[in-house]
Design a protein around this motif. Structure first.
Motif, PDB file in Angstrom:
ATOM      1  N   ALA A 185     -11.505   4.944   9.947  1.00  0.00           N
ATOM      2  CA  ALA A 185     -12.200   5.222   9.074  1.00  0.00           C
ATOM      3  C   ALA A 185     -12.001   6.253   8.374  1.00  0.00           C
ATOM      4  O   ALA A 185     -12.074   6.267   7.015  1.00  0.00           O
ATOM      5  N   ARG A 186     -11.051   6.972   7.595  1.00  0.00           N
ATOM      6  CA  ARG A 186     -10.513   7.695   7.413  1.00  0.00           C
ATOM      7  C   ARG A 186      -9.871   7.442   6.411  1.00  0.00           C
ATOM      8  O   ARG A 186     -10.042   7.690   4.642  1.00  0.00           O
ATOM      9  N   LEU A 187      -8.972   6.227   6.067  1.00  0.00           N
ATOM     10  CA  LEU A 187      -8.581   5.188   5.352  1.00  0.00           C
ATOM     11  C   LEU A 187      -9.422   4.638   4.901  1.00  0.00           C
ATOM     12  O   LEU A 187      -8.775   3.409   3.598  1.00  0.00           O
ATOM     13  N   HIS A 188     -10.828   4.663   5.344  1.00  0.00           N
ATOM     14  CA  HIS A 188     -11.673   2.703   4.446  1.00  0.00           C
ATOM     15  C   HIS A 188     -10.555   2.146   4.789  1.00  0.00           C
ATOM     16  O   HIS A 188     -11.147   0.953   4.077  1.00  0.00           O
ATOM     17  N   ILE A 189     -10.832   1.658   6.156  1.00  0.00           N
ATOM     18  CA  ILE A 189      -9.662   0.381   6.078  1.00  0.00           C
ATOM     19  C   ILE A 189     -11.279  -0.317   7.354  1.00  0.00           C
ATOM     20  O   ILE A 189     -10.070  -1.066   7.926  1.00  0.00           O
ATOM     21  N   GLU A 190     -11.859  -0.072   8.168  1.00  0.00           N
ATOM     22  CA  GLU A 190     -12.591  -0.256   9.018  1.00  0.00           C
ATOM     23  C   GLU A 190     -13.014  -1.460   9.264  1.00  0.00           C
ATOM     24  O   GLU A 190     -12.682  -2.152  10.047  1.00  0.00           O
ATOM     25  N   HIS A 191     -12.749  -1.865   7.919  1.00  0.00           N
ATOM     26  CA  HIS A 191     -13.673  -3.552   8.303  1.00  0.00           C
ATOM     27  C   HIS A 191     -12.345  -4.834   7.544  1.00  0.00           C
ATOM     28  O   HIS A 191     -12.870  -5.575   7.713  1.00  0.00           O
ATOM     29  N   LEU A 192     -11.349  -3.878   7.990  1.00  0.00           N
ATOM     30  CA  LEU A 192      -9.801  -5.289   7.774  1.00  0.00           C
ATOM     31  C   LEU A 192      -9.174  -5.598   9.187  1.00  0.00           C
ATOM     32  O   LEU A 192      -8.335  -5.426   9.152  1.00  0.00           O
ATOM     33  N   LEU A 193      -9.985  -4.540  10.738  1.00  0.00           N
ATOM     34  CA  LEU A 193      -8.918  -3.881  11.530  1.00  0.00           C
ATOM     35  C   LEU A 193      -8.723  -5.770  12.237  1.00  0.00           C
ATOM     36  O   LEU A 193      -8.162  -5.692  12.732  1.00  0.00           O
ATOM     37  N   GLN A 205      -0.730  -0.475   2.391  1.00  0.00           N
ATOM     38  CA  GLN A 205      -0.096   0.597   2.715  1.00  0.00           C
ATOM     39  C   GLN A 205      -1.136   1.403   3.516  1.00  0.00           C
ATOM     40  O   GLN A 205      -0.094   2.297   4.166  1.00  0.00           O
ATOM     41  N   ARG A 206      -2.365   1.633   3.315  1.00  0.00           N
ATOM     42  CA  ARG A 206      -2.875   2.139   3.730  1.00  0.00           C
ATOM     43  C   ARG A 206      -2.939   1.754   5.178  1.00  0.00           C
ATOM     44  O   ARG A 206      -2.996   2.946   5.956  1.00  0.00           O
ATOM     45  N   VAL A 207      -3.044   0.529   6.041  1.00  0.00           N
ATOM     46  CA  VAL A 207      -2.598   0.768   7.611  1.00  0.00           C
ATOM     47  C   VAL A 207      -0.855   0.859   7.429  1.00  0.00           C
ATOM     48  O   VAL A 207      -1.405   1.479   9.298  1.00  0.00           O
ATOM     49  N   ALA A 208      -0.698   1.157   7.225  1.00  0.00           N
ATOM     50  CA  ALA A 208       1.067   2.235   7.672  1.00  0.00           C
ATOM     51  C   ALA A 208       1.016   3.034   7.317  1.00  0.00           C
ATOM     52  O   ALA A 208       1.700   3.770   8.940  1.00  0.00           O
ATOM     53  N   LEU A 209       0.283   4.345   6.771  1.00  0.00           N
ATOM     54  CA  LEU A 209      -0.005   5.408   6.965  1.00  0.00           C
ATOM     55  C   LEU A 209      -0.936   5.338   8.347  1.00  0.00           C
ATOM     56  O   LEU A 209      -0.897   6.700   8.737  1.00  0.00           O
ATOM     57  N   GLY A 210      -2.500   4.856   8.530  1.00  0.00           N
ATOM     58  CA  GLY A 210      -2.582   4.596   9.654  1.00  0.00           C
ATOM     59  C   GLY A 210      -2.320   4.790  10.989  1.00  0.00           C
ATOM     60  O   GLY A 210      -1.906   5.739  11.668  1.00  0.00           O
ATOM     61  N   ARG A 211      -0.628   3.521  10.680  1.00  0.00           N
ATOM     62  CA  ARG A 211       0.043   3.222  11.953  1.00  0.00           C
ATOM     63  C   ARG A 211       0.601   4.692  12.163  1.00  0.00           C
ATOM     64  O   ARG A 211       1.142   5.501  13.481  1.00  0.00           O
TER      65      ARG A 211
END
Lengths: 304, 365, 320
Positions: B119-127, B140-146
């Motif tokens: 949610a914080r990285l605005h990628i909830e729709h990509l899970l 890149q955001r996924v990498a950050l999320g990880r």
């Protein structure tokens, strides 16, 4: 901790740290297996080659040093078999390289039915050498074989010819069977190399005005060098030591026409029961194979 | 973890020294940037913090514990890679959750953390997607999320923005800075982009060929570079450098190169007095000139403009001073064209002087 | 300017003509080469197949019948369903052995030998994977002293000809009492298959991005977990290729099996088939039928897994 102690503990930690430990553990299985099944026989064969070990008189096994080697290298039969091996290898490897190149060129193109063909050509490679042997033995059969039948029907001969029974024809015929089975793998190896040639090279050449033949000669062939090298080394090794077809088709005959090195080793070891000289011969073969592979890598590899 | 300490750490690759006697203390919760050109040892240093590389000499401490040979999966660090290194065969959720799964967090906790981060990285729709189905920015955001979900003691980033296009890079910089504030964790960030370093860092470590050149805040590094390398590495366009000598003129110290002269202000004269005749390099940053001043000889740069490079909001002028090409940045109040004669007043309080031989600054450090 | 533009339009015109012409030539060349290739590859096999369906009488026709005029299943019958017929003077006299029309009693050995081959091949595949995958991962991804040397050493073990391996193996196997036991084959085949397996796997692992390895280790994987959770799934094409190679090599191997097996207790398929070939009294069509039975399993496997062969040998297909 004193400086020396710290240093020692440091260096021990370095040696046996996690990285090295895990690497060691991972490699241990393969090394131990190979030590038993590969290194041991190799070393033992070498050991045997320095003794005169004949199963006909198994209780007297004198140490003879390099005598076995000198005996082998001085034996005319040996050199004749070397010659036959050389001609077999030359014929086979050249045929394999040329055919594999053309097949790879064909498979590199896209066209309907390509998947079908790539699958089908694997058949010769997949079948056991025994099947390959019996297949061609049947085709070459002098009385009822398909080769004779086909040539007769095409009007190329007017009576049946002896094929395998003819010393002049033996090596090329066996070579044909060998090549038929080996070409698919060679073609795939070359195809794999071909697929890694960057498309941009061809695009640049086309802009420069090169036609099909020129692109082939100046881009495809040089870029295929690693593939050629791999195929050449592999198939040369396979051809030099090939045994199965010689056993199945001609048993070294007729009149020693197909009496190649691997057959010579077999005869010496299992029919003459002279293990010492047999091992010596194997070792000479191994050294030659190694030297050949090395030579190919050095000459072709440097030009890349 | 309160701090990371490098104590005389050296790393060899064969006979090449990748990191040479590094002494560095990384303070808790700071944003530290390792800055330098390729091959300077910054990535190697980062890898040594993570445990991916083993040091050759010296010690690394996390708080009071030596961690020299501790493998990475035991250390409490998270890392974002330049190429993102997402697991191609796992979807986004599993990619982010992987580190938590390996550390045996329970399912509910993993689910919560992953969705929070997404949610914080605005990628909830990509899970549910695979990495191959994502754009560069999304990966890149996924990498950050990880890295985020692990809530580690140290956050390591290896040039995470270099593969993004320019506009995205600027917005991601802001996001990373916000992330640092909200996570209150130590960030160690590697980059070769000096603008990025200046924007993000609390402190910068400038490195070249394995050797630390200077450690300081962005201001300190930019305004008080301790050697020629640091001065030229930071700043865009790079600092202008003129080679000449120091001379004394009537109690004041002066730089001279051929017919060009620059008088030093009082405080600098004091420092330079002892070195009359020394061969030095003078540094003038492109932005330290203006057209409003009196532009007297000895405090100005005069000549003809070779080329004008219009830059939208400002203009760059290229000139030649005694055979050396220099660039200056000016506002657009007075639009220049090629061949103009100009006289630009230099802000002499912002001059830099470097000993030509040692390349060290003669004014500070 | 106008001279240049006419030159260009002339060349464009010639090109348009040539391209249509060369398009058709290209198709013709591809078609004819494919045809020739198919014939080269399939004709011998087709003839084998055809021969196996011919009766004893038909197979000796001159010129040969390319397609059987009276196809029969009697050869396959003998292989799969033959009951052991007592070999008496009478039964042997029924068929004139000199004409080569005899179906041997050892025909019943064919199916059990296939079972032996199967056991050996599957065991060899499993062992190859167990031993080869960790080794390949370590050699590709862990930087340790002796890494380069390990790869070369492993490859060098294959320089020695197989014949040289027989004597040492034979002595050990005899002493262990394992002669005529499938275990002896399984062990010796490892020497033949492992180097190639390691070579293929190492190349493929090396082509997988290093950063994946780093990411997994930072994420909390031990080296072992990195290998199983991240690299194994990604290396699947090469693993399938390796399994196929190891299986086929074991299934087809002849020389070592010849030396180490004596009875049907451990004889593999190639040995039994070979025993038919060297016996001149055996019917040709039967031999061919045996050949057909021998080639069916490997051919099916190869056709089934064909696409993994190419992708398994091609490194560099995965991007992080």
């Amino acid at each position: 901790m004193s400086a020396n102690m710290k240093n020692l503990r440091y260096r021990l930690a370095r040696r046996f740290n996690y990285e090295a430990r895990s690497a060691g553990l991972f490699i241990l299985p393969v090394m131990s297996v190979l030590a038993v099944v590969a290194v041991f026989p190799i070393v033992y064969s070498l050991y045997t080659s320095f003794f005169s070990l004949k199963l006909t008189r198994p209780h007297r096994v004198p140490f003879v040093g390099f005598d076995n080697y000198t005996k082998v290298l001085g034996d005319e039969l040996f050199w004749e078999s070397v010659l036959r091996t050389v001609s077999f290898t030359l014929i086979s490897v050249s045929a394999i390289l040329i055919l594999a190149l053309f097949i790879a060129l064909l498979l590199n193109e896209t066209f309907r039915g390509r998947r079908f063909i790539s699958a089908v050509i694997l058949i010769p490679w997949a079948i056991p050498t025994v099947a390959n042997g019996l297949l061609w033995k049947w085709i070459y059969d002098s009385g009822y074989g398909a080769l004779n039948g086909l040539l007769m029907q095409l009007g190329l001969i007017d009576k049946y010819v002896t094929w395998l029974g003819d010393p002049g024809k033996t090596i090329p015929l066996i070579s044909n069977a060998f090549v038929w089975k080996e070409v698919p793998l060679a073609a795939i190896l070359i195809l794999v190399t071909m697929k890694s040639i960057p498309a941009d090279l061809y695009r640049a050449a086309r802009v420069d005005g090169a036609n099909l033949l020129q692109r082939f000669v100046h881009i495809t062939l040089p870029s295929l060098k690693p593939g050629f090298m791999l195929v050449m080394i592999y198939e040369t090794m396979m051809a030099i030591r090939h045994f199965d077809l010689f056993f199945l088709l001609t048993e070294g005959g007729p009149a020693d026409a197909s009496h190649v090195i691997s057959w010579q080793i077999y005869v010496e070891t299992f029919r003459n029961l002279s293990f010492g000289t047999g091992s010596a011969m194997s070792y000479i073969l191994a050294i030659v194979t190694f030297a050949l592979a090395y030579a190919i890598i050095r000459t072709l590899g440097r030009k890349i | 973890m309160a701090r990371i300490l490098f104590d005389n750490v050296t790393k060899y690759y064969g006979s090449v020294k990748a990191v040479d006697r590094l002494n560095l203390e990384i303070v808790d919760k700071e944003f530290l940037v390792l800055l330098g050109p390729s091959g300077c040892g910054k990535t190697t240093t980062l890898n040594m913090i993570a445990g991916l590389e083993e040091l050759s000499e010296g010690d690394i401490y996390f708080d009071e514990q030596i961690v020299n040979f501790m493998p990475p999966h035991i250390r409490d660090v998270a890392m974002v890679f330049q190429s993102y290194a997402l697991y191609p065969h796992k979807n986004v959720f599993d990619n982010i959750a992987f580190g938590l799964k390996m550390r045996k967090y329970d399912r509910a906790e993993i689910d919560k953390r992953v969705r929070d981060a997404a949610a914080r990285l605005h990628i909830e729709h990509l899970l549910d997607r695979l990495p191959s189905q994502l754009s560069g920015g999304q990966r890149q955001r996924v990498a950050l999320g990880r890295a985020m979900v692990r809530q580690p003691s140290v956050f390591l980033m290896d040039e995470p923005l270099s593969n993004l296009d320019a506009a995205l890079r600027i917005s991601m910089r802001a996001e990373i800075k916000q992330l640092h504030h909200s996570m209150e964790t130590t960030f160690v960030y590697v980059t070769h982009d000096q603008a990025e370093a200046l924007t993000l860092a609390d402190r910068i470590v400038v490195m070249q060929e394995g050797v630390v050149q200077q450690i300081g805040t962005p201001d300190e590094i930019y305004e008080k570079p301790e050697n020629l390398f640091v001065a030229s590495f930071l700043g865009n366009p790079p600092i202008n450098l003129l080679e000449g000598e120091l001379a004394a003129e009537g109690g004041k110290m002066v730089f001279q190169k051929g017919g060009f002269r620059m008088h030093f202000p009082e405080d600098m004269t004091v420092k330079l007095q002892a070195h009359t005749g020394r061969a030095v390099t003078l540094g003038i940053r492109p932005e330290d000139v203006n057209e409003q001043g009196a532009a007297m000889p000895g405090s100005a740069v005069s000549g003809t403009v070779d080329t004008v490079l219009p830059m939208g909001s400002e203009q760059y002028l290229s000139m030649t001073i005694e055979g050396t090409e220099v660039f200056f940045r000016l506002g657009k109040e007075h639009k220049h064209k090629d061949g103009d004669s100009v006289s630009l007043e230099v802000n002499r309080n912002r001059l830099h002087v470097f000993d030509k031989e040692t390349r060290r600054s003669m004014l500070w450090g | 300017m106008s001279a240049q533009s006419t030159l260009f339009s002339e060349r464009a015109e010639k090109w348009r003509f040539k391209s249509r012409f060369s398009e058709r030539t290209r198709n013709a060349v591809i078609f004819s080469s494919s045809l020739i290739l198919l014939v080269y590859v399939l004709a011998p096999v087709a003839w084998l197949l055809s021969s196996s369906f011919q009766s004893e009488a038909e197979i000796v026709s001159v010129p040969p019948h390319w397609i059987p005029h009276e196809p029969t299943l009697e050869n396959f019958d003998a292989i799969f369903f033959q009951e052991f017929e007592e070999v008496t003077y009478d039964t042997r006299r029924k068929v004139d052995p000199a004409a080569g029309g005899y179906i041997p009693s050892t025909a019943k050995d064919l199916v059990p030998s296939m079972w032996n081959s199967f056991i050996v091949s599957v065991s060899v595949v499993i062992l190859n994977l167990l031993v080869g995958i960790p080794a390949a991962y370590a050699m590709a991804k862990i930087r340790f002293w002796g890494r380069q040397a390990s790869v070369y050493t492993i490859l060098t073990t294959r320089v020695i000809p197989d014949i040289a391996l027989v004597v040492p193996f034979f002595l050990v196997i005899k002493n262990l009492g394992l002669l005529d036991h499938v275990l002896s084959l399984i062990i010796t085949y490892l020497a033949v298959t492992i180097p190639f397996t390691v070579f293929i796997l190492v190349s493929y692992f090396e082509s997988l991005p290093d950063e994946l390895d780093k990411a997994a280790r930072v994420d909390g994987c031990s080296r072992f977990q990195t290998m199983t959770q991240v690299f194994l799934p990604l290396a699947l094409p090469s693993i399938v290729a390796v399994m196929l190679f190891a299986f086929l090599t074991s299934w087809n191997e002849f020389l070592l099996a010849l030396m180490f097996t004596q009875t049907i207790a451990s004889q593999t398929l190639p040995i039994v088939v070979a025993s038919f070939t060297s016996d001149f009294t055996i019917s040709f069509s039967f031999i061919n039928a045996a050949g057909v039975v021998a080639i069916i399993p490997p051919v099916i496997l190869a056709l089934f897994f064909e696409r993994y062969i190419v992708s398994g040998l091609t490194a560099g297909a995965v991007k992080g």
